[in-house]
Design a protein around this motif. Structure first.
Motif, PDB file in Angstrom:
ATOM      1  N   GLN A  68      -1.979   8.195  -6.381  1.00 25.16           N
ATOM      2  CA  GLN A  68      -0.853   7.920  -5.289  1.00 25.16           C
ATOM      3  C   GLN A  68       0.606   8.810  -5.637  1.00 25.16           C
TER       4      GLN A  68
ATOM      5  N   GLN B  35       6.948   4.301  -1.116  1.00 17.97           N
ATOM      6  CA  GLN B  35       6.146   3.907   0.324  1.00 17.97           C
ATOM      7  C   GLN B  35       4.849   4.383  -0.453  1.00 17.97           C
ATOM      8  N   ARG B  36       4.730   5.456  -0.739  1.00  9.46           N
ATOM      9  CA  ARG B  36       2.971   6.018  -1.733  1.00  9.46           C
ATOM     10  C   ARG B  36       2.394   5.065  -2.117  1.00  9.46           C
TER      11      ARG B  36
ATOM     12  N   GLU C  96       1.313   2.458  -0.024  1.00 12.80           N
ATOM     13  CA  GLU C  96      -0.168   3.034   0.962  1.00 12.80           C
ATOM     14  C   GLU C  96      -0.911   3.027   0.073  1.00 12.80           C
TER      15      GLU C  96
ATOM     16  N   GLY D 241      -3.118   0.249   1.437  1.00 11.74           N
ATOM     17  CA  GLY D 241      -3.293   0.068   2.748  1.00 11.74           C
ATOM     18  C   GLY D 241      -2.223  -1.266   3.142  1.00 11.74           C
TER      19      GLY D 241
ATOM     20  N   ARG E  65       2.452  -1.604   4.537  1.00 13.51           N
ATOM     21  CA  ARG E  65       3.173  -1.045   5.279  1.00 13.51           C
ATOM     22  C   ARG E  65       4.368  -1.663   3.868  1.00 13.51           C
TER      23      ARG E  65
END
Ligand code: ZN
Length: 242
Positions: free
Chosen positions: A18, A24-25, A28, A31, A33
């Motif tokens: 990642q 955010q990463r 994510e 999976g 948000r």
């Protein structure tokens, strides 16, 4: 399967996959948000699995937010690893299971944000000195809790690392080497003549023998006061060299 080793491997693989590890990463990759939202008192993060959301309290300090997020991600990574899950259930039950799981998520979160090789290099240069806690936190922009967890895990001898603060002085958080079974509860206080209290009052680092509540044996302790907090490393007696 060695649970801690497996968790460290999971965290390392995730960090590499990642990178760069923006919030955010971080979310994510499993999976989720990321949504910033105020949470109930005492909660910094929450996963709503059915909605694929992770909620993070925007009012907590930025470094604390990252640690919370990494911790929640670790919950998911562990949940998705059947082999690890069954080993965990074999080794623990009931409340012990929950405590072990939380500790493993903290361990993995610390490894994501502060790689073991960084911690080992600092330990090789400076030994397990409590000044490493504020120093590494600042250098690597991680919460002091992350450094405490990483130091306790990677120190070459069994230690307890902690951060204390407040008036009267109490434990903010602590972590211990896997070979030390007794835990030190958050919020635990100190006697007036404790070396940590002396360090805070005098502003001078202390080295002494000290006792901890619920721990049968005395420890060698180094206490390092800075910015209204006291950082401490306790070395277990069965591996003392002096
Ligand atoms: Zn948790």
């Amino acid at each position: 399967m060695e649970l801690r080793q497996r968790v460290l491997e999971l965290a390392r693989a995730y960090r590499r996959a990642q990178a760069p590890l923006t919030p955010q990463r971080l979310a994510e990759g499993v999976g989720l948000r990321l949504v910033y939202s105020s949470l109930s008192e005492g909660r910094f993060g929450l996963v709503l699995a059915e909605k694929n959301l992770v909620l993070i309290d925007p009012q907590s300090p930025a470094r604390r937010q990252r640690f919370t997020l990494a911790h929640e991600v670790m919950h998911l990574l562990i949940q998705q690893d059947e082999e690890l899950l069954s080993a965990l259930h074999e080794a623990h039950a009931g409340q012990g299971l929950e405590r072990a799981l939380e500790a493993l998520c903290n361990l993995g979160a610390a490894e994501m944000l502060l790689p073991a090789e960084v911690v080992r290099m600092a330990l090789a240069h400076q030994g397990p000195h409590p000044r490493l806690i504020p120093q590494l936190a600042e250098q690597h922009q991680v919460s002091e809790e992350v450094v405490v967890i990483a130091l306790a895990e990677h120190a070459p001898q069994p230690i307890i690392a902690l951060v204390a603060g407040g008036q009267p002085l109490r434990v903010y958080f602590s972590a211990q080497h896997p070979l030390i079974p007794q835990r030190l509860p958050r919020g635990a206080g100190f006697r007036r003549d404790d070396p940590l209290v002396v360090a805070l009052e005098t502003g001078l680092p202390q080295r002494a023998t000290a006792h901890l509540p619920n721990h049968p044996q005395p420890y060698r302790v180094e206490a390092y006061p800075k910015g209204g907090r006291v950082y401490a490393v306790y070395t277990a007696p069965f591996c003392q060299k002096d």
